[in-house]
Design a protein around this motif. Structure first.
Motif, PDB file in Angstrom:
ATOM      1  N   GLU A  45       7.935   0.002  -8.482  1.00 29.25           N
ATOM      2  CA  GLU A  45       8.184   1.293  -9.126  1.00 29.25           C
ATOM      3  C   GLU A  45       6.949   1.777  -9.897  1.00 29.25           C
ATOM      4  N   THR A  46       6.317   0.884 -10.629  1.00 30.02           N
ATOM      5  CA  THR A  46       5.119   1.230 -11.391  1.00 30.02           C
ATOM      6  C   THR A  46       3.966   1.579 -10.451  1.00 30.02           C
ATOM      7  N   ALA A  47       3.803   0.794  -9.392  1.00 25.53           N
ATOM      8  CA  ALA A  47       2.732   1.048  -8.418  1.00 25.53           C
ATOM      9  C   ALA A  47       2.913   2.422  -7.773  1.00 25.53           C
ATOM     10  N   GLU A  48       4.138   2.758  -7.407  1.00 27.38           N
ATOM     11  CA  GLU A  48       4.394   4.063  -6.792  1.00 27.38           C
ATOM     12  C   GLU A  48       4.144   5.196  -7.772  1.00 27.38           C
ATOM     13  N   LYS A  49       4.449   4.979  -9.035  1.00 32.41           N
ATOM     14  CA  LYS A  49       4.182   5.993 -10.057  1.00 32.41           C
ATOM     15  C   LYS A  49       2.670   6.190 -10.221  1.00 32.41           C
ATOM     16  N   LEU A  50       1.920   5.088 -10.259  1.00 32.10           N
ATOM     17  CA  LEU A  50       0.475   5.168 -10.409  1.00 32.10           C
ATOM     18  C   LEU A  50      -0.172   5.916  -9.242  1.00 32.10           C
ATOM     19  N   TYR A  51       0.291   5.637  -8.041  1.00 29.89           N
ATOM     20  CA  TYR A  51      -0.327   6.209  -6.835  1.00 29.89           C
ATOM     21  C   TYR A  51       0.505   7.327  -6.203  1.00 29.89           C
ATOM     22  N   GLU A  52       1.336   8.012  -7.004  1.00 28.07           N
ATOM     23  CA  GLU A  52       2.240   9.034  -6.463  1.00 28.07           C
ATOM     24  C   GLU A  52       1.512  10.141  -5.711  1.00 28.07           C
ATOM     25  N   GLU A  53       0.272  10.443  -6.052  1.00 24.51           N
ATOM     26  CA  GLU A  53      -0.472  11.502  -5.365  1.00 24.51           C
ATOM     27  C   GLU A  53      -0.756  11.145  -3.905  1.00 24.51           C
ATOM     28  N   HIS A  54      -0.642   9.866  -3.561  1.00 22.11           N
ATOM     29  CA  HIS A  54      -0.916   9.426  -2.187  1.00 22.11           C
ATOM     30  C   HIS A  54       0.356   9.214  -1.357  1.00 22.11           C
ATOM     31  N   LYS A  55       1.509   9.437  -1.977  1.00 27.40           N
ATOM     32  CA  LYS A  55       2.774   9.246  -1.267  1.00 27.40           C
ATOM     33  C   LYS A  55       2.795  10.145  -0.025  1.00 27.40           C
ATOM     34  N   GLY A  56       3.211   9.570   1.098  1.00 26.67           N
ATOM     35  CA  GLY A  56       3.265  10.319   2.347  1.00 26.67           C
ATOM     36  C   GLY A  56       2.001  10.199   3.184  1.00 26.67           C
ATOM     37  N   LYS A  57       0.930   9.680   2.597  1.00 26.07           N
ATOM     38  CA  LYS A  57      -0.316   9.490   3.354  1.00 26.07           C
ATOM     39  C   LYS A  57      -0.237   8.196   4.149  1.00 26.07           C
ATOM     40  N   SER A  58      -1.004   8.114   5.210  1.00 27.93           N
ATOM     41  CA  SER A  58      -0.934   6.972   6.130  1.00 27.93           C
ATOM     42  C   SER A  58      -1.245   5.628   5.461  1.00 27.93           C
TER      43      SER A  58
END
Length: 145
Positions: A45-58
């Motif tokens: 959850e924390t990792a996804e929050k940190l890198y949320e701008e890259h969500k959906g990228k390959s």
């Protein structure tokens, strides 16, 4: 000059390769101050929050898997123009493009295992710091903005 805060994280490969002391030494020699620091193992959850701008990228899933692969060292750094100074110190994301003398230029092995993260703007620094630190955890100089 304006004293500023930024977020810096030594990534799992940097921790595994025992580069923590070397990186901290470089920051201190540059005149930057560590005002908060902790070693932790990030949860998804924390990792996804940190890198949320890259969500959906390959590369998103590989990035999350990598950052969860071992402990990281999170820091809040204070200094004159700390965001831009840190970005120059870490070098280009791809170590093949990073200049010798930068942290990535000297130590990164690949674009995906590139030792260190530093916020790329004051706004991102504020957001990223808040993911890992509370205001009470920051040992601030009263001049810092």
């Amino acid at each position: 000059m304006t004293s500023q805060l930024t977020f810096v994280m030594i990534k799992p490969d940097g921790v595994k390769r025992r580069l923590i002391g070397e990186i901290i030494s470089r920051l201190e020699k540059r005149g930057l101050n560590i005002v908060a620091m902790k070693m932790l193992r990030m949860d998804r959850e924390t990792a996804e929050k940190l890198y949320e701008e890259h969500k959906g990228k390959s590369f998103f899933e590989d990035l999350i898997s990598y950052i969860l692969s071992g402990p990281v060292v999170c820091m809040v750094i204070e200094g004159d123009e700390a965001v831009s100074v840190m970005r120059k110190m870490i070098g280009a994301t791809d170590p093949k493009e990073a200049q010798p003398g930068t942290i990535r230029g000297d130590y990164a092995l690949s674009k995906s295992e590139n030792v260190i993260h530093a916020s790329d703007s004051p706004e991102k620094a504020k957001r990223e710091m808040s993911i890992f630190f509370t205001e009470k955890e920051l040992n601030l100089n009263s001049q810092t903005v």
